[in-house]
Design a protein around this motif. Sequence first.
Motif, mmCIF file in Angstrom:
data_model
loop_
_atom_site.group_PDB
_atom_site.id
_atom_site.type_symbol
_atom_site.label_atom_id
_atom_site.label_comp_id
_atom_site.label_asym_id
_atom_site.label_seq_id
_atom_site.Cartn_x
_atom_site.Cartn_y
_atom_site.Cartn_z
ATOM 1 N N ASP A 1 3.223 -14.899 1.202
ATOM 2 C CA ASP A 1 4.530 -15.154 0.584
ATOM 3 C C ASP A 1 4.322 -15.592 -0.856
ATOM 4 O OD1 ASP A 1 6.005 -14.856 3.082
ATOM 5 O OD2 ASP A 1 5.191 -16.807 3.632
ATOM 6 N N ASP A 2 5.212 -15.147 -1.733
ATOM 7 C CA ASP A 2 5.186 -15.635 -3.104
ATOM 8 C C ASP A 2 6.606 -15.952 -3.560
ATOM 9 O OD1 ASP A 2 6.551 -13.481 -4.470
ATOM 10 O OD2 ASP A 2 4.710 -12.318 -4.459
ATOM 11 N N ASP A 3 6.707 -16.656 -4.661
ATOM 12 C CA ASP A 3 8.023 -16.993 -5.206
ATOM 13 C C ASP A 3 8.239 -16.296 -6.550
ATOM 14 O OD1 ASP A 3 6.301 -18.441 -6.787
ATOM 15 O OD2 ASP A 3 7.247 -20.382 -6.430
ATOM 16 N N GLY A 4 7.696 -15.091 -6.663
ATOM 17 C CA GLY A 4 7.796 -14.317 -7.902
ATOM 18 C C GLY A 4 9.138 -13.628 -8.065
ATOM 19 N N ILE A 5 9.132 -12.499 -8.773
ATOM 20 C CA ILE A 5 10.378 -11.816 -9.123
ATOM 21 C C ILE A 5 11.067 -11.179 -7.930
ATOM 22 C CG2 ILE A 5 9.675 -11.430 -11.500
ATOM 23 C CD1 ILE A 5 9.055 -8.509 -10.715
ATOM 24 N N GLY A 6 10.331 -10.926 -6.860
ATOM 25 C CA GLY A 6 10.944 -10.391 -5.644
ATOM 26 C C GLY A 6 10.831 -8.886 -5.519
ATOM 27 N N TYR A 7 10.575 -8.440 -4.302
ATOM 28 C CA TYR A 7 10.493 -7.031 -3.967
ATOM 29 C C TYR A 7 11.857 -6.589 -3.476
ATOM 30 C CZ TYR A 7 9.301 -2.912 -1.156
ATOM 31 O OH TYR A 7 9.252 -1.663 -0.618
ATOM 32 N N ASP A 8 12.422 -5.538 -4.091
ATOM 33 C CA ASP A 8 13.761 -5.111 -3.689
ATOM 34 C C ASP A 8 13.755 -3.861 -2.816
ATOM 35 O OD1 ASP A 8 13.176 -3.120 -5.495
ATOM 36 O OD2 ASP A 8 14.716 -3.683 -6.937
ATOM 37 N N GLY A 9 12.572 -3.262 -2.573
ATOM 38 C CA GLY A 9 12.473 -2.094 -1.708
ATOM 39 C C GLY A 9 12.930 -0.793 -2.339
ATOM 40 N N VAL A 10 13.308 -0.836 -3.602
ATOM 41 C CA VAL A 10 13.802 0.359 -4.284
ATOM 42 C C VAL A 10 12.653 0.976 -5.078
ATOM 43 C CG1 VAL A 10 15.441 1.217 -5.998
ATOM 44 C CG2 VAL A 10 16.096 -0.643 -4.449
ATOM 45 N N GLY A 11 12.620 2.295 -5.111
ATOM 46 C CA GLY A 11 11.585 2.989 -5.869
ATOM 47 C C GLY A 11 10.372 3.294 -5.007
ATOM 48 N N ARG A 12 9.363 3.840 -5.624
ATOM 49 C CA ARG A 12 8.174 4.228 -4.871
ATOM 50 C C ARG A 12 7.305 3.007 -4.584
ATOM 51 N NH1 ARG A 12 3.277 4.733 -7.057
ATOM 52 N NH2 ARG A 12 3.027 4.305 -9.265
ATOM 53 N N GLN A 13 6.496 3.150 -3.549
ATOM 54 C CA GLN A 13 5.565 2.081 -3.218
ATOM 55 C C GLN A 13 4.366 2.144 -4.153
ATOM 56 O OE1 GLN A 13 4.560 2.568 0.902
ATOM 57 N NE2 GLN A 13 6.340 1.429 1.578
ATOM 58 N N GLY A 14 3.779 1.000 -4.409
ATOM 59 C CA GLY A 14 2.601 0.944 -5.244
ATOM 60 C C GLY A 14 1.358 1.400 -4.497
ATOM 61 N N THR A 15 0.272 1.542 -5.225
ATOM 62 C CA THR A 15 -0.987 1.997 -4.649
ATOM 63 C C THR A 15 -1.487 1.046 -3.563
ATOM 64 O OG1 THR A 15 -1.572 3.057 -6.730
ATOM 65 C CG2 THR A 15 -3.372 2.626 -5.199
ATOM 66 N N GLY A 16 -1.416 -0.252 -3.801
ATOM 67 C CA GLY A 16 -1.889 -1.223 -2.812
ATOM 68 C C GLY A 16 -1.117 -1.151 -1.511
ATOM 69 N N THR A 17 0.191 -1.037 -1.588
ATOM 70 C CA THR A 17 1.028 -0.947 -0.391
ATOM 71 C C THR A 17 0.748 0.350 0.360
ATOM 72 O OG1 THR A 17 2.756 -2.244 -1.459
ATOM 73 C CG2 THR A 17 3.403 -0.943 0.449
ATOM 74 N N THR A 18 0.658 1.447 -0.359
ATOM 75 C CA THR A 18 0.379 2.748 0.254
ATOM 76 C C THR A 18 -0.980 2.737 0.937
ATOM 77 O OG1 THR A 18 1.743 3.864 -1.394
ATOM 78 C CG2 THR A 18 0.151 5.216 -0.204
ATOM 79 N N ASN A 19 -2.001 2.213 0.266
ATOM 80 C CA ASN A 19 -3.346 2.161 0.844
ATOM 81 C C ASN A 19 -3.407 1.234 2.055
ATOM 82 O OD1 ASN A 19 -4.259 3.937 -1.089
ATOM 83 N ND2 ASN A 19 -5.263 2.377 -2.337
ATOM 84 N N THR A 20 -2.720 0.115 1.998
ATOM 85 C CA THR A 20 -2.697 -0.811 3.137
ATOM 86 C C THR A 20 -2.073 -0.148 4.354
ATOM 87 O OG1 THR A 20 -2.604 -2.740 1.686
ATOM 88 C CG2 THR A 20 -1.846 -3.046 3.958
ATOM 89 N N GLU A 21 -0.936 0.500 4.187
ATOM 90 C CA GLU A 21 -0.290 1.192 5.302
ATOM 91 C C GLU A 21 -1.185 2.286 5.870
ATOM 92 O OE1 GLU A 21 3.751 2.406 5.064
ATOM 93 O OE2 GLU A 21 4.320 0.669 3.879
ATOM 94 N N ALA A 22 -1.844 3.058 5.018
ATOM 95 C CA ALA A 22 -2.722 4.141 5.487
ATOM 96 C C ALA A 22 -3.911 3.585 6.264
ATOM 97 C CB ALA A 22 -3.201 4.976 4.298
ATOM 98 N N ARG A 23 -4.501 2.513 5.780
ATOM 99 C CA ARG A 23 -5.656 1.913 6.464
ATOM 100 C C ARG A 23 -5.251 1.348 7.815
ATOM 101 N NH1 ARG A 23 -10.630 -0.146 4.493
ATOM 102 N NH2 ARG A 23 -10.347 1.630 3.127
ATOM 103 N N LEU A 24 -4.114 0.667 7.882
ATOM 104 C CA LEU A 24 -3.647 0.128 9.163
ATOM 105 C C LEU A 24 -3.358 1.246 10.158
ATOM 106 C CD1 LEU A 24 -1.328 -2.704 7.840
ATOM 107 C CD2 LEU A 24 -3.481 -3.006 9.079
ATOM 108 N N GLN A 25 -2.766 2.338 9.688
ATOM 109 C CA GLN A 25 -2.487 3.484 10.553
ATOM 110 C C GLN A 25 -3.785 4.078 11.090
ATOM 111 O OE1 GLN A 25 0.236 4.847 11.875
ATOM 112 N NE2 GLN A 25 -0.915 6.493 12.817
ATOM 113 N N LEU A 26 -4.769 4.213 10.229
ATOM 114 C CA LEU A 26 -6.053 4.774 10.624
ATOM 115 C C LEU A 26 -6.742 3.896 11.674
ATOM 116 C CD1 LEU A 26 -8.237 6.970 10.041
ATOM 117 C CD2 LEU A 26 -9.156 5.384 8.339
ATOM 118 N N LEU A 27 -6.725 2.597 11.474
ATOM 119 C CA LEU A 27 -7.436 1.681 12.363
ATOM 120 C C LEU A 27 -6.696 1.373 13.661
ATOM 121 C CD1 LEU A 27 -8.720 -0.886 9.719
ATOM 122 C CD2 LEU A 27 -10.095 0.771 10.985
#
Length: 74
Positions: free
Chosen positions: A18-44
Amino acid sequence: TLEVRAGRVDDWLELFVDDDGIGYDGVGRQGTGTTNTEARLQLLYKDRRRFTLEGAAGRGTSACIRIPWMNTQT
């Protein structure tokens, strides 16, 4: 501020960031880190995993990963 938590819930390991930064609004494309994390979890873990991102503008972001608990002690 960044908070990292982990815990066991039944047969699952839950990881939270958790962070208290600017906030993720879910709009737009996912970043590289999010995309890679989802792909790795799916693979494993195939369908035995969960990865969520929640947030609101000005209120920070929360990430949760839930994977099967594996007891490696024998």
